[in-house]
Design an enzyme around this catalytic site. Structure first.
Site: not given
Ligand code: GLY
Length: 368
Positions: A122, A144, A186, A228, A238, A242, A246, A249, A253, A266
């Protein structure tokens, strides 16, 4: 040059330390951020060969004796098999809740390590030591974690914040040029969404950036990490801003998936995505044409607009709906108001999107 940035999340807060050569001094950083008794180092063979010794030296200086887990990197290995291998190794090594997983590698290693660390008993401590520019400025920060599943990128994942992120810009010396540029996409993104001065570096000093001048590289990395960290500190899950991260993206994507992840990196896919977002922004009169022109000029100068192969706008449109960020069946776009300021748009009519995709297809293939 040294910089420490805080990701401010109450009891989950953590530092990002950026310093040339810091890998061989990493033991002190680890002693400061984790009370873990046992450490496992997760890496990929080539990265470990290049930088593992430095890291081990740094750990040994503070009497850490890590267990080593090597897995293959590359997007095709970011799967449940890799996850299961890591979890089984942790179990067979007798790791308990007081264990810590240190990830040395690019985005794939960091994402799988994060997921394993969040699931094992956990949740155990995680430390990120990113070795690509992309991972240093983006994937290693913000918690993430993910694996790809059922053919969908990052379908299975969690939020699990690391205890710290250790960035040694020196490791970028061994990064191949295309991978370096994919990370630059990025950084350009951070400029467009939040910081015109950062974006302007690409207009004023393109040669220095492409030559990986240590001072400018340090500045690009630290400014990106600050942006960031600030956004994640305000919106960990998000729910709002946040999503700005994107930018480029939504289409990026879709293009990666459409070309089966083998044709565009990417960063290249996101570069076309940013071009497209700029195009949509102009069509919706959110910004003047010059904002789009500046973006295209920088992306081109950084070698990110290589060649966009032919694509079907209708198929790409469908793929954008499959993106897990499409909310309630509506595609969400981050669009530009000016360099340094973006806005979230959810209700763009299908014909506008299809017609902008058709324009991108024509202009991108003409230009390259
Ligand atoms: N890569 C986008 C984020 O971390 O929210």
């Amino acid at each position: 040059m040294k910089k420490e940035i805080k990701v401010d999340l109450d009891d989950k807060s953590y530092p990002i330390l950026i310093e040339n050569g810091i890998l061989s001094e990493c033991g002190s950083f680890l002693r400061r951020i984790t009370a873990a008794q046992k450490i496992a180092l997760l890496s990929a063979p080539a990265v470990y060969k290049a930088w593992g010794r430095e890291l081990l030296k740094g750990l040994a200086r503070k009497r850490f004796q890590p267990e080593l887990i090597l897995i293959s990197d590359g997007e095709k290995n970011k799967d449940e098999k890799a996850l299961s291998r890591i979890l089984k190794r942790l179990a067979s090594l007798g790791f308990q809740r007081d264990g810590c997983l240190v990830a040395l590698g690019g985005g794939v290693i960091g994402d799988v390590a994060g997921l394993a660390a969040s699931l094992y008993m956990r949740g155990i401590d995680l430390v990120q030591c990113p070795t690509t520019l992309l991972a240093q400025v983006d994937a290693s920060i913000g918690g993430k974690t993910a694996i790809d599943f059922a053919g969908i990128k990052n379908l299975i994942g969690t939020f699990h914040q690391p205890k710290g992120v250790l960035i040694d810009p020196q490791v970028l010396g061994t990064l191949d040029n295309r991978q370096f540029k994919t990370g630059l996409a990025e950084v350009i993104k951070y400029g467009i969404i939040q910081d015109e001065a950062l974006f302007a570096q690409f207009e004023k000093r393109p040669e220095l950036i492409l030559r990986r001048d240590p001072q400018i590289l340090f500045r690009l990395i630290s400014t990106s990490c600050e942006i960031k960290a600030r956004i994640v500190s305000q919106d960990e899950r998000e729910g709002g801003k946040r999503a700005w991260l994107n930018y480029g993206h939504t289409l990026g994507h879709a293009l990666e998936a459409y070309f089966h992840y083998g044709v565009l990196t990417h960063g290249e896919a996101v570069a076309y995505g940013m071009w497209f977002a700029g195009l949509l922004s102009c069509r919706l009169r959110l910004c003047p044409e010059i904002v789009l022109r500046r973006q295209i000029a920088v992306l081109k100068r950084m070698g990110l607009l290589r060649k966009l192969p032919n694509f079907s706008p209708e198929e790409i449109y469908k793929k954008m709906f499959l993106d897990k960020k499409a909310r309630k069946g509506r595609i969400q776009f981050i669009l530009t108001r000016k360099i340094g300021l973006v806005t979230i748009q959810k209700n763009i009519a299908q014909p506008i999107i299809l017609s902008a995709l058709t324009q991108l297809r024509a202009e991108a293939s003409e230009r390259c």
